[in-house]
Design an enzyme around this catalytic site. Sequence first.
Site, short mmCIF file in Angstrom:
data_model
loop_
_atom_site.label_atom_id
_atom_site.label_comp_id
_atom_site.label_asym_id
_atom_site.label_seq_id
_atom_site.Cartn_x
_atom_site.Cartn_y
_atom_site.Cartn_z
N PHE A 1 -28.81 2.44 34.74
CA PHE A 1 -28.20 1.64 36.18
C PHE A 1 -26.60 2.01 36.22
O PHE A 1 -25.93 2.16 35.08
CB PHE A 1 -28.22 0.16 36.02
CG PHE A 1 -28.03 -0.38 37.16
CD1 PHE A 1 -28.99 -0.24 38.36
CD2 PHE A 1 -26.59 -0.97 37.53
CE1 PHE A 1 -28.41 -0.87 39.56
CE2 PHE A 1 -26.27 -1.57 38.61
CZ PHE A 1 -27.39 -1.53 39.72
N TYR B 1 -29.97 -13.24 37.35
CA TYR B 1 -30.73 -13.19 38.66
C TYR B 1 -32.08 -12.86 39.11
O TYR B 1 -32.27 -12.71 40.18
CB TYR B 1 -29.57 -12.90 39.82
CG TYR B 1 -28.86 -11.81 39.60
CD1 TYR B 1 -29.65 -10.53 40.07
CD2 TYR B 1 -27.89 -11.65 38.99
CE1 TYR B 1 -29.05 -9.36 40.11
CE2 TYR B 1 -27.23 -10.27 38.76
CZ TYR B 1 -27.90 -9.43 39.35
OH TYR B 1 -27.52 -8.13 39.18
#
Length: 401
Positions: A117, A213
């Site tokens: 990422f 999350y």
Amino acid sequence: MRPTKTDFTATKTRFNLPENVIYLDGNSLGALPKGVAERVQRVVNDQWGTSLIRGWNDHGWIHTPSTIGDRIGQLIGAAPGTVLCTDNTSINVFKVLGAALKLRPDRKVILSDTGNFPTDLYMAQGLNQLLDAGHELKLVAPEEVEAALDDTIAVMMVTEVDYRTGRRHDMKHLTKAAHDAGALAIWDLAHSAGAFPVKLDACDADFAIGCGYKYLNGGPGAPAFVYANKKHHETMRTPLAGWWGHAAPFDFDLNYRPASGIDQMRVGTAPILAMAAMDAALDLWDDVDLEDIRTRSVDLCELFIAEVEARCPELELASPRDANVRGSQVSFRSQNGYAVMQALIAAGVIGDFRAPDIIRFGFTPLYISLEDVVRAAEILEDTLKFRKWDKPEYSVRAAVT
């Protein structure tokens, strides 16, 4: 389909899900668990509202990074006292990478892969510039990481599950390969924690980070987590020396003395309201078997691949076909991917788009059923067959894709 002990029909009822929506984006933002809003409201009214500053002692706010960290640790195979719930993923990358580089002072190369990422890579680039000591970030293709390990590598830093394709690295194998080369291993678990069993201690990982999350359902911007193997607790030093990471923060020393163990990875004041939401979301896992989660995830993903390939031959599977090297998401390549995804969202199937051509679907067994999978594939087929994506408004890029 393999039998499981976990009742996934029951777990779905523990979420607030909009009607007529099939939510396949839990790998970006998990759905809202029931009880989270009530918990946060209770902390606001009954703790902050009545106890005021006394809440740090009376309600144990000061200990929340550790207590919630230990709860997350149970989901990622980490011993008590090795995980903190704190800060965000990017900040935690900076902390563990800085600590790892200090443990390998004679080496200057950080090895990562092109599927990592971007924030992890940006943090590495920024840290290298800040240190100004000749460090470099070396990027290779995901399948070339092991071959690139040699005696120049200080740290191998990879994300276990590729955010675009869902390709999954073998944590145990690559960690051993890194150690055999004299390097340390940092694992990003953003698409792993809560998606399948993770075994940090058993794999002898050095450090790990991840967010709260996605599959952990802690809410937008939920606190992240950081792990450090106990073998490094006495020698590691984080580059971010905040007062919460001081050995005695309320002595208010003018000079920093690091806390022992994982506590030195604290930096600033914990966001108590966000922590309350995170803690409430973790209640979901008290009676869920992670092996069942993995079994169900594979069933969901395999069914989706079969249904989509039978219905939509124009799409190209971007994820590994072998479930053993795939996380809990399925991605397809589409020339008109962004517009296709917007049309799907308008039709009640929420996934997301990753440039340049990936339509991405995350599978969260806690609230996605086999029936949802088949219906999502039917809607995708209809969207492509009748070119429902071919509307000007579906090609207008939003700020978040």
